[in-house]
Motif scaffolding. Structure first.
Motif, PDB file in Angstrom:
ATOM      1  N   UNK A  72      23.007  -2.441 -10.451  1.00  0.00           N
ATOM      2  CA  UNK A  72      23.850  -1.248 -10.338  1.00  0.00           C
ATOM      3  C   UNK A  72      23.566  -0.260 -11.472  1.00  0.00           C
ATOM      4  N   UNK A  73      23.746  -0.689 -12.709  1.00  0.00           N
ATOM      5  CA  UNK A  73      23.572   0.247 -13.834  1.00  0.00           C
ATOM      6  C   UNK A  73      22.124   0.710 -13.999  1.00  0.00           C
ATOM      7  N   UNK A  74      21.169  -0.216 -13.857  1.00  0.00           N
ATOM      8  CA  UNK A  74      19.757   0.165 -14.018  1.00  0.00           C
ATOM      9  C   UNK A  74      19.345   1.233 -12.996  1.00  0.00           C
ATOM     10  N   UNK A  75      19.615   1.050 -11.683  1.00  0.00           N
ATOM     11  CA  UNK A  75      19.263   2.109 -10.728  1.00  0.00           C
ATOM     12  C   UNK A  75      20.023   3.414 -10.973  1.00  0.00           C
ATOM     13  N   UNK A  76      21.269   3.307 -11.428  1.00  0.00           N
ATOM     14  CA  UNK A  76      22.052   4.512 -11.730  1.00  0.00           C
ATOM     15  C   UNK A  76      21.423   5.294 -12.877  1.00  0.00           C
ATOM     16  N   UNK A  77      21.011   4.601 -13.911  1.00  0.00           N
ATOM     17  CA  UNK A  77      20.384   5.271 -15.062  1.00  0.00           C
ATOM     18  C   UNK A  77      19.029   5.854 -14.678  1.00  0.00           C
ATOM     19  N   UNK A  78      18.266   5.111 -13.887  1.00  0.00           N
ATOM     20  CA  UNK A  78      16.969   5.632 -13.422  1.00  0.00           C
ATOM     21  C   UNK A  78      17.181   6.894 -12.602  1.00  0.00           C
ATOM     22  N   UNK A  79      18.160   6.872 -11.700  1.00  0.00           N
ATOM     23  CA  UNK A  79      18.465   8.047 -10.882  1.00  0.00           C
ATOM     24  C   UNK A  79      18.876   9.233 -11.756  1.00  0.00           C
ATOM     25  N   UNK A  80      19.715   8.971 -12.737  1.00  0.00           N
ATOM     26  CA  UNK A  80      20.245  10.055 -13.573  1.00  0.00           C
ATOM     27  C   UNK A  80      19.195  10.673 -14.489  1.00  0.00           C
ATOM     28  N   UNK A  81      18.158   9.938 -14.818  1.00  0.00           N
ATOM     29  CA  UNK A  81      17.177  10.456 -15.775  1.00  0.00           C
ATOM     30  C   UNK A  81      15.898  10.991 -15.143  1.00  0.00           C
ATOM     31  N   UNK A  82      15.724  10.821 -13.852  1.00  0.00           N
ATOM     32  CA  UNK A  82      14.515  11.323 -13.187  1.00  0.00           C
ATOM     33  C   UNK A  82      14.765  12.733 -12.670  1.00  0.00           C
ATOM     34  N   UNK A  83      13.885  13.658 -13.032  1.00  0.00           N
ATOM     35  CA  UNK A  83      14.020  15.037 -12.565  1.00  0.00           C
ATOM     36  C   UNK A  83      12.685  15.538 -12.018  1.00  0.00           C
ATOM     37  N   UNK A  84      12.798  16.442 -11.064  1.00  0.00           N
ATOM     38  CA  UNK A  84      11.641  17.123 -10.490  1.00  0.00           C
ATOM     39  C   UNK A  84      11.911  18.610 -10.607  1.00  0.00           C
ATOM     40  N   UNK A  85      11.024  19.302 -11.292  1.00  0.00           N
ATOM     41  CA  UNK A  85      11.211  20.725 -11.525  1.00  0.00           C
ATOM     42  C   UNK A  85       9.960  21.487 -11.116  1.00  0.00           C
ATOM     43  N   UNK A  86      10.177  22.529 -10.329  1.00  0.00           N
ATOM     44  CA  UNK A  86       9.099  23.454  -9.994  1.00  0.00           C
ATOM     45  C   UNK A  86       9.389  24.747 -10.728  1.00  0.00           C
ATOM     46  N   UNK A  87       8.429  25.192 -11.506  1.00  0.00           N
ATOM     47  CA  UNK A  87       8.542  26.500 -12.151  1.00  0.00           C
ATOM     48  C   UNK A  87       7.624  27.452 -11.388  1.00  0.00           C
ATOM     49  N   UNK A  88       7.551  28.673 -11.852  1.00  0.00           N
ATOM     50  CA  UNK A  88       6.653  29.623 -11.206  1.00  0.00           C
ATOM     51  C   UNK A  88       5.189  29.329 -11.538  1.00  0.00           C
ATOM     52  N   UNK A  89       4.928  28.282 -12.331  1.00  0.00           N
ATOM     53  CA  UNK A  89       3.559  27.948 -12.714  1.00  0.00           C
ATOM     54  C   UNK A  89       3.148  26.506 -12.423  1.00  0.00           C
ATOM     55  N   UNK A  90       4.124  25.564 -12.387  1.00  0.00           N
ATOM     56  CA  UNK A  90       3.738  24.153 -12.277  1.00  0.00           C
ATOM     57  C   UNK A  90       4.864  23.277 -11.750  1.00  0.00           C
ATOM     58  N   UNK A  91       4.477  22.054 -11.379  1.00  0.00           N
ATOM     59  CA  UNK A  91       5.415  20.997 -11.022  1.00  0.00           C
ATOM     60  C   UNK A  91       5.562  20.108 -12.247  1.00  0.00           C
ATOM     61  N   UNK A  92       6.802  19.834 -12.642  1.00  0.00           N
ATOM     62  CA  UNK A  92       7.087  18.985 -13.796  1.00  0.00           C
ATOM     63  C   UNK A  92       7.941  17.820 -13.313  1.00  0.00           C
ATOM     64  N   UNK A  93       7.437  16.588 -13.495  1.00  0.00           N
ATOM     65  CA  UNK A  93       8.244  15.414 -13.177  1.00  0.00           C
ATOM     66  C   UNK A  93       8.508  14.647 -14.467  1.00  0.00           C
ATOM     67  N   UNK A  94       9.737  14.172 -14.607  1.00  0.00           N
ATOM     68  CA  UNK A  94      10.113  13.370 -15.767  1.00  0.00           C
ATOM     69  C   UNK A  94      10.922  12.178 -15.277  1.00  0.00           C
ATOM     70  N   UNK A  95      10.512  10.978 -15.701  1.00  0.00           N
ATOM     71  CA  UNK A  95      11.221   9.760 -15.337  1.00  0.00           C
ATOM     72  C   UNK A  95      11.291   8.837 -16.544  1.00  0.00           C
ATOM     73  N   UNK A  96      12.186   7.874 -16.475  1.00  0.00           N
ATOM     74  CA  UNK A  96      12.249   6.839 -17.495  1.00  0.00           C
ATOM     75  C   UNK A  96      13.371   7.033 -18.484  1.00  0.00           C
ATOM     76  N   UNK A  97      13.764   5.919 -19.075  1.00  0.00           N
ATOM     77  CA  UNK A  97      14.838   5.919 -20.057  1.00  0.00           C
ATOM     78  C   UNK A  97      14.264   5.579 -21.420  1.00  0.00           C
ATOM     79  N   UNK A  98      13.796   4.354 -21.558  1.00  0.00           N
ATOM     80  CA  UNK A  98      13.229   3.928 -22.839  1.00  0.00           C
ATOM     81  C   UNK A  98      11.838   4.510 -23.008  1.00  0.00           C
TER      82      UNK A  98
END
Length: 173
Positions: A72-98
């Protein structure tokens, strides 16, 4: 949820900033209910008269707590910390806690953006975004993206402006 301004280059603007749809938390919520039901059932079935049964009940709840942390907590933290961002120049993905992992891809390398979604995805308003680039890496899949059709249309417009700058201007003809 917005990406840190430190990650953006000068003059770069965020167009789409998202994370995985909350659909990703359905199984962890189900696991929480199941684990709590198991713990409660076990405690009711074990009589608290002897020290051995008290230790057994305590061991059961320790196992339930470990299960809650892992399922429960591990998937919740993974979900909360993963982001996908598109800017006008690039795709930025960030995942992970530790260990934080990041991947940046210039929009100019993207050759196609498609989406797919099944009946449950349609019902929940999410889907998988399929991003193809011109390299041999193949396709990047971003699963459970909210409002995937709208995101795909927005990104296709951005790509059209990058790959064909003249298409965005009206010549008045």
């Amino acid at each position: 949820m917005a990406i840190s301004p430190k990650l953006l280059n000068e003059g770069e603007k965020v167009v789409v900033d998202t994370r995985t749809h909350v659909k990703a938390l359905i199984l962890p919520i189900f696991a929480l209910v199941l684990l709590l039901a198991i713990g409660t059932f076990g405690q009711v079935k074990l009589d608290q008269d002897s020290d051995a049964q008290h230790i057994t009940t305590l061991a059961l709840w320790v196992l339930v707590a470990v299960g809650i942390i892992w399922f429960v907590l591990r998937p919740l933290i993974i979900w909360a910390t993963a982001t996908y961002t598109f800017t006008d120049r690039r795709l930025i993905t960030r995942t992970g806690v530790i260990v934080r992992r990041g991947h940046d891809m210039p929009l100019a390398r993207i050759s196609d953006i498609a989406y797919e979604f099944g009946p449950i995805d349609r019902l929940l308003g999410c889907g998988t975004l399929l991003i193809s680039d011109a390299s041999t890496h193949g396709t990047i899949k971003l699963h459970d993206i909210p409002r995937v059709e709208e995101t795909q249309r927005t990104l296709n417009l951005m790509l059209q402006k990058i790959h064909d700058p003249a298409a965005g201007h009206d010549d008045g003809a």
